[in-house]
Design an enzyme around this catalytic site. Structure first.
Site, PDB file in Angstrom:
ATOM      1  N   ARG A  28       2.064  -4.313  12.150  1.00 46.69           N
ATOM      2  CA  ARG A  28       1.510  -4.547  13.477  1.00 46.69           C
ATOM      3  C   ARG A  28       2.177  -5.798  14.035  1.00 46.69           C
ATOM      4  O   ARG A  28       2.476  -6.744  13.299  1.00 46.69           O
ATOM      5  CB  ARG A  28      -0.013  -4.740  13.432  1.00 46.69           C
ATOM      6  CG  ARG A  28      -0.793  -3.455  13.192  1.00 46.69           C
ATOM      7  CD  ARG A  28      -0.705  -2.513  14.382  1.00 46.69           C
ATOM      8  NE  ARG A  28      -1.549  -1.340  14.249  1.00 46.69           N
ATOM      9  CZ  ARG A  28      -1.166  -0.187  13.736  1.00 46.69           C
ATOM     10  NH1 ARG A  28       0.089  -0.063  13.263  1.00 46.69           N
ATOM     11  NH2 ARG A  28      -1.990   0.848  13.672  1.00 46.69           N
ATOM     12  N   ARG A  70      -1.601  -7.275  -9.085  1.00 44.53           N
ATOM     13  CA  ARG A  70      -1.858  -6.159  -9.992  1.00 44.53           C
ATOM     14  C   ARG A  70      -0.525  -5.643 -10.511  1.00 44.53           C
ATOM     15  O   ARG A  70       0.536  -6.095 -10.109  1.00 44.53           O
ATOM     16  CB  ARG A  70      -2.607  -5.038  -9.272  1.00 44.53           C
ATOM     17  CG  ARG A  70      -1.835  -4.419  -8.103  1.00 44.53           C
ATOM     18  CD  ARG A  70      -2.661  -3.381  -7.379  1.00 44.53           C
ATOM     19  NE  ARG A  70      -1.900  -2.650  -6.382  1.00 44.53           N
ATOM     20  CZ  ARG A  70      -1.702  -3.062  -5.147  1.00 44.53           C
ATOM     21  NH1 ARG A  70      -2.206  -4.219  -4.743  1.00 44.53           N
ATOM     22  NH2 ARG A  70      -1.013  -2.311  -4.293  1.00 44.53           N
ATOM     23  N   GLY A  80       7.380   4.580  14.047  1.00 44.06           N
ATOM     24  CA  GLY A  80       7.505   4.774  12.609  1.00 44.06           C
ATOM     25  C   GLY A  80       6.894   6.064  12.101  1.00 44.06           C
ATOM     26  O   GLY A  80       7.454   6.727  11.229  1.00 44.06           O
ATOM     27  N   GLY A 112       0.840  -1.190   0.000  1.00 43.57           N
ATOM     28  CA  GLY A 112       0.000   0.000   0.000  1.00 43.57           C
ATOM     29  C   GLY A 112       0.872   1.235   0.000  1.00 43.57           C
ATOM     30  O   GLY A 112       1.931   1.271  -0.625  1.00 43.57           O
ATOM     31  N   HIS A 160       7.594   1.439  18.406  1.00 40.84           N
ATOM     32  CA  HIS A 160       6.450   1.847  17.579  1.00 40.84           C
ATOM     33  C   HIS A 160       6.492   3.347  17.286  1.00 40.84           C
ATOM     34  O   HIS A 160       5.558   4.093  17.611  1.00 40.84           O
ATOM     35  CB  HIS A 160       5.134   1.483  18.268  1.00 40.84           C
ATOM     36  CG  HIS A 160       3.988   1.371  17.294  1.00 40.84           C
ATOM     37  ND1 HIS A 160       2.881   0.570  17.526  1.00 40.84           N
ATOM     38  CD2 HIS A 160       3.756   1.969  16.094  1.00 40.84           C
ATOM     39  CE1 HIS A 160       2.027   0.686  16.516  1.00 40.84           C
ATOM     40  NE2 HIS A 160       2.544   1.543  15.644  1.00 40.84           N
ATOM     41  N   ASP A 168       9.626  -2.524  14.715  1.00 35.73           N
ATOM     42  CA  ASP A 168       9.074  -1.297  15.294  1.00 35.73           C
ATOM     43  C   ASP A 168       7.777  -1.589  16.033  1.00 35.73           C
ATOM     44  O   ASP A 168       7.283  -0.753  16.771  1.00 35.73           O
ATOM     45  CB  ASP A 168       8.819  -0.252  14.200  1.00 35.73           C
ATOM     46  CG  ASP A 168       8.368   1.079  14.775  1.00 35.73           C
ATOM     47  OD1 ASP A 168       9.020   1.561  15.725  1.00 35.73           O
ATOM     48  OD2 ASP A 168       7.367   1.637  14.287  1.00 35.73           O
TER      49      ASP A 168
END
Length: 316
Positions: free
Chosen positions: A234, A178, A283, A153, A281, A257
Site C-alpha cells: 500500500r 518464525r 498487481g 505472507g 495499482h 505499483d
C-alpha cells in the site's frame, strides 16, 4: 445463477463481473451491482455483500449505511484497511473477510517484473524507442543480489519462490519471527539493521497503524546507496516526501505499483523523477484473477448458506 429464489430468501449482492458463477447454493436470492447503477434490490434486506472490485472506498461503502441486516462482507481485495473502519460503524455483528491468497501469485509476478524492468533499464529503453534513439548500455543483474522481503505472507512467500532461480540471497521480515520452508523469517524489530544490507527491498506488508509510514525518512536513510525499493503493498507504507528526497538525490531508485496519494495526480513529482517506475495499482489484475475470486466467493457462500464459519476473517 439462481435469481429465482423466493422473495423472502436471504439476500446476496455480487459484483456484475460475476456473470457466469455456477455452483452457488440454493435458498439465497442473488443480485448483481456494478457500484454505479441504482441499487438492484433493497439494501436493507442484504445479508451477504460482495462489493465491486474498485479502489474507491466511497463506491464500496455507499450502500452500507442502509444494510441493516448485513451479516458478512466478502472483499475481493487482500487489503481491507478502509472497510475495517466501516465494520465498526455497522449495527450488530458483521464479519469482514478478505481475499487473502487469491492475488498472491499475480502480485508477486508484478513485483518480479518491476524488479527486472528497473534493473534492466526498460523504462529508459522504452523512452529511447519512442524518440527513435539507439543507446546501448550495461544494466544491473538480479542474479545473486540480496533481496529483503518486508511482509512475509502469501505475496512475500510467492515472490520468494519466483526469486529462487536467480540465486538471490532472500531475507524475510514479518510482524513475528518464525521459520518458513525457505528459511527464517525475522521479526520486524530487526528491520533497521536488515535494510542496510539489501540491494533490493520489496514491500508486501499489509497497511496497519503499525506499518503506516513504516519506511519513513529515518529508515529510508539506512538503505544502502543504490538500493531499489519496490512497493506492491500500500502506498502509505512509505513516506512519499521522504522517498522523493532519496530518489531525487539519486541515492535510491523505486518501482511502485501503489502510491500515496492514489491515484497519483498528474504532475506529481513522483511521475517526473528519474529512477522511479510507476504502475497504476495493477498487481492483482491478470487473466487468472476472476476464476480465483469466483472460487473463493462460491466457497464462502456455500459456508454461509450452511451457517458454517467463513474463511479469511479479518474483522467483526
Amino acid at each position: 445463477m439462481p435469481f429465482d429464489a423466493p422473495p423472502d430468501s436471504r439476500q446476496v449482492w455480487l459484483p456484475t463481473e460475476f456473470t457466469s458463477l455456477i455452483g452457488l447454493p440454493g435458498g439465497l436470492r442473488y443480485a448483481r451491482w456494478d457500484g454505479h447503477s441504482p441499487f438492484p434490490s433493497d439494501p436493507a434486506a442484504v445479508e451477504f455483500y460482495v462489493p465491486p472490485l474498485v479502489q474507491d472506498l466511497g463506491v464500496i461503502s455507499r450502500p452500507l449505511p442502509r444494510m441493516t441486516r448485513l451479516r458478512a462482507v466478502q472483499a475481493l481485495s487482500s487489503g481491507t484497511d478502509g472497510l475495517e473502519t466501516w465494520m465498526r460503524r455497522m449495527p450488530g455483528r458483521v464479519v469482514l473477510c478478505n481475499a487473502r491468497g487469491v492475488h498472491a501469485r499475480s502480485t508477486a509476478e508484478l513485483a518480479l517484473t518491476l524488479i527486472l524492468a528497473s534493473l534492466r533499464r526498460i523504462p529508459e529503453f522504452t523512452r529511447d524507442q519512442d524518440l527513435g534513439a539507439w543507446q546501448p548500455g550495461t544494466s544491473a543483474s538480479l542474479y545473486g543480489r540480496s533481496v529483503l522481503v518486508v511482509g512475509y505472507g502469501a505475496v512475500g512467500s510467492a515472490l520468494d519462490e519466483l526469486l529462487a532461480p536467480f540465486g538471490c540471497a532472500v531475507t524475510r521480515v514479518a510482524r513475528t519471527g518464525r521459520d518458513s520452508p525457505r528459511g527464517p523469517v525475522h521479526h520486524v524489530a530487526r528491520l533497521p539493521r536488515l535494510v542496510a544490507s539489501a540491494d533490493i527491498v520489496v514491500l508486501t506488508t499489509a497497511l496497519t497503524p503499525e506499518t503506516h509510514h513504516l519506511f519513513d525518512a529515518k529508515l529510508l536513510s539506512r538503505a544502502r546507496d543504490g538500493a531499489l525499493l519496490v512497493n506492491v503493498a500500500r502506498g502509505a507504507v512509505v513516506d512519499t516526501a521522504a522517498l522523493l528526497t532519496e530518489v531525487r538525490d539519486g541515492r535510491l531508485t523505486a518501482a511502485l505499483d501503489v502510491t500515496d496519494p492514489e491515484p497519483l495526480p498528474a504532475g506529481h513529482p513522483l511521475r517526473e523523477t528519474p529512477g522511479v517506475l510507476i504502475t497504476p495499482h495493477v498487481g492483482a489484475f491478470t487473466s487468472a484473477m476472476w476464476p480465483r475470486l469466483e472460487a473463493l466467493v462460491r466457497r464462502q457462500l456455500n459456508r454461509f448458506a450452511s451457517d458454517e464459519g467463513l474463511d479469511n476473517i479479518v474483522a467483526y
